[in-house]
Design an enzyme around this catalytic site. Structure first.
Site, PDB file in Angstrom:
ATOM      1  N   CYS A 342       0.831  -1.203   0.000  1.00 11.01           N
ATOM      2  CA  CYS A 342       0.000   0.000   0.000  1.00 11.01           C
ATOM      3  C   CYS A 342       0.871   1.261   0.000  1.00 11.01           C
ATOM      4  O   CYS A 342       1.539   1.537  -0.989  1.00 11.01           O
ATOM      5  CB  CYS A 342      -0.970  -0.047   1.193  1.00 11.01           C
ATOM      6  SG  CYS A 342      -2.415   1.016   0.994  1.00 11.01           S
ATOM      7  N   HIS A 439      -3.703  -5.744   0.977  1.00 10.07           N
ATOM      8  CA  HIS A 439      -3.442  -6.087   2.371  1.00 10.07           C
ATOM      9  C   HIS A 439      -3.846  -7.549   2.606  1.00 10.07           C
ATOM     10  O   HIS A 439      -4.815  -8.032   2.024  1.00 10.07           O
ATOM     11  CB  HIS A 439      -4.243  -5.195   3.317  1.00 10.07           C
ATOM     12  CG  HIS A 439      -3.792  -3.776   3.336  1.00 10.07           C
ATOM     13  ND1 HIS A 439      -2.619  -3.370   3.933  1.00 10.07           N
ATOM     14  CD2 HIS A 439      -4.373  -2.649   2.838  1.00 10.07           C
ATOM     15  CE1 HIS A 439      -2.486  -2.057   3.806  1.00 10.07           C
ATOM     16  NE2 HIS A 439      -3.530  -1.593   3.137  1.00 10.07           N
TER      17      HIS A 439
END
Length: 496
Positions: A342, A439
């Site tokens: 991310c 994630h």
């Protein structure tokens, strides 16, 4: 068979509040949720206000605190944004992004948020009623401490909620940090009578050693407050397998010696979703070293993971101020593997641009230049659960995305992951550096095993998710053993 009570008015609720932050409320609530579920109750967690950059994507869409996601897992029910109606995601030392019932509603500095809080009570109570309608029992978690009387006006997180909703409160004190008697007695002394009478008892948490030695302490607390003790909970070893909610926990981690593959993770000032590292931490042949500000990366690291960040540009500036950019470059020159998740993925590129000032005043900063990609921040936020596939190791993945920004460039042509059938992420030409917005990458037991094997380490072969389930059951059993049977039976009975 589960006995079901119809009607919101028959739902029981209990709230755990702490004498301070990080006293273990989250784990206790999760353990009580699993205990109630194991007893056949329909149980739900609820936290009116959470401050954390560890967020999850709820089953009903939108963001929620990762801790309430875990507590929903403990209840064996789908996670809902109504379990955590107000989520504050710190972006700077003084300001946070505000997420209400899963949706970003704006940003506010600390003083501005204090003025805004009373307007959020309607959303909190609406979500609470939604959760109550689904359950026999609701276990509510407070935030911080009710003794922070400077924040009492307009409070929605602790006694403001408890008095409004009529929910009895159990205080949790952390004996491991010391001063637990003073913290409980001091809370009693400082609370106004309206708040004090909501408290029905207390729990001592994180006790090490012979519990009988604390009997005089229980007597002393009772003499000062009149509150009963519902139990002394020992240090719960199984809790290490569950995600920590607060980055404060990372400051307490020391490097385990002699466990094999070294994984270095910089503790960014706005680190987010660091529970991505939990599956690696659970591996017996892996050392996850959380590098604190002022420390150097271990030179024997085989893998560097750049974690998520709530403020990519701010953390990229801090990363350079710490000299970590040079550590990462040296690691890359040695042929070490690097994975960016991310915000960490965005940092690996050539540049991060923020033309609208979404993250702050800096409009453009150079990245680490280890991936041929560029990131442009945009106001549209991606929030979704995903089904994915590792193109590198040809195995299934699942996880979620929560991010701002669009990343493009030549290295995206070597995407390491396919998300919902589309290429995602970027990989360097030599295959040593990769980034992804996914994630939960390491949650996949097969992916984790193949990654570790490629780095010369052997995975345990254990299921990480089953380990979490086993830990929840172990904590529930321990709470059943040490907490007052009368109190447990009282809150978990299906009749008033």
């Amino acid at each position: 068979m589960t006995m079901r009570i119809t009607g919101n008015d028959m739902t029981k609720s209990i709230m755990l509040q702490g004498t301070g932050s990080d006293v273990g409320k989250t784990i206790l609530v999760a353990g009580l949720c699993r205990l109630a579920a194991n007893r056949g109750l329909s149980v739900r967690p609820f936290k009116p206000q959470n401050m954390s950059n560890n967020a999850a994507v709820a089953a009903d869409g939108g963001e929620m605190g990762r801790a309430q996601w875990l507590q929903a897992l403990a209840c064996r029910v789908p996670p809902s944004v109504h379990m955590n109606p107000v989520l504050l995601k710190p972006q700077s030392e003084t300001g946070s992004q505000i997420v209400v019932q899963g949706k970003v509603t704006g940003q506010a500095r600390g003083r501005d948020y204090q003025a805004l809080k009373p307007n959020l009570m309607a959303a909190v109570m609406g979500s609470y009623e939604t959760i109550k309608a689904q359950a026999d029992l609701v276990i509510v978690e407070g935030a911080g401490s009710p003794a922070e009387i400077n924040l009492r006006a307009g409070d929605i997180a602790n006694m403001g909620f408890a008095t409004r909703a009529g929910v009895p409160v159990v205080l949790v004190g952390d004996i491991d940090r010391g001063g637990v008697i003073a913290s409980l007695v001091g809370t009693h002394a400082i609370l106004p009578e309206e708040d004090r009478r909501m408290i029905v008892g207390y729990i001592i948490n994180k006790f090490r050693g012979d519990v009988s030695l604390f009997s005089p302490g229980v007597d002393a607390i009772g003499s000062f407050t009149g509150w009963p003790c519902f139990g002394v909970v020992p240090w719960l070893k199984a809790a290490r397998l569950l995600p920590a909610e607060d980055s404060v926990a990372l400051e307490k981690l020391s490097r385990p010696e002699g466990r094999g593959l070294v994984v270095a993770v910089p503790v960014l000032s706005r680190i987010a979703n660091f529970d991505d590292l939990d599956p690696l931490m659970a591996e017996p042949n892996v050392e996850v070293v959380f590098v604190q500000p002022g420390q150097r990366f271990p030179e024997d690291a085989g893998l560097v993971v750049l974690p998520g960040s709530k403020s990519t540009i701010g953390d990229l500036i801090d990363l350079r101020a710490n000299g970590w950019d040079r550590d990462i470059e040296r690691h890359a020159r040695r042929g070490g593997r690097i994975i960016g998740l991310c915000g960490g993925y965005q940092m690996l590129g050539r540049v991060v641009r923020d033309p609208l000032g979404i993250e702050g005043t800096e409009r453009e900063v150079p990245g680490l230049g280890l991936l041929e990609v560029e990131t442009d921040m945009a106001p549209e936020k991606t929030v979704r659960n995903t089904t994915a596939h590792s193109l590198e190791f040809d195995t299934g993945l699942s996880g979620y995305e929560i991010h701002l920004g669009v990343t493009t460039g030549p290295d995206c042509d070597r995407a390491p992951v396919a998300v919902d059938g589309r290429p995602e992420g970027a990989m360097s030409a030599d295959g040593r550096v990769m980034g992804t917005y996914l994630h939960g990458l390491f949650d996949s037991d097969t992916y984790r095993a193949r990654l570790l094997s490629s780095l010369g380490a052997e995975a345990s072969g254990a299921s990480f998710r089953q380990g979490v389930e086993d830990a929840l059951d172990a904590i529930a059993m321990e709470l059943e053993r040490v907490l007052s049977r009368e109190w447990l039976d009282g809150i978990m009975s299906t009749s008033r």
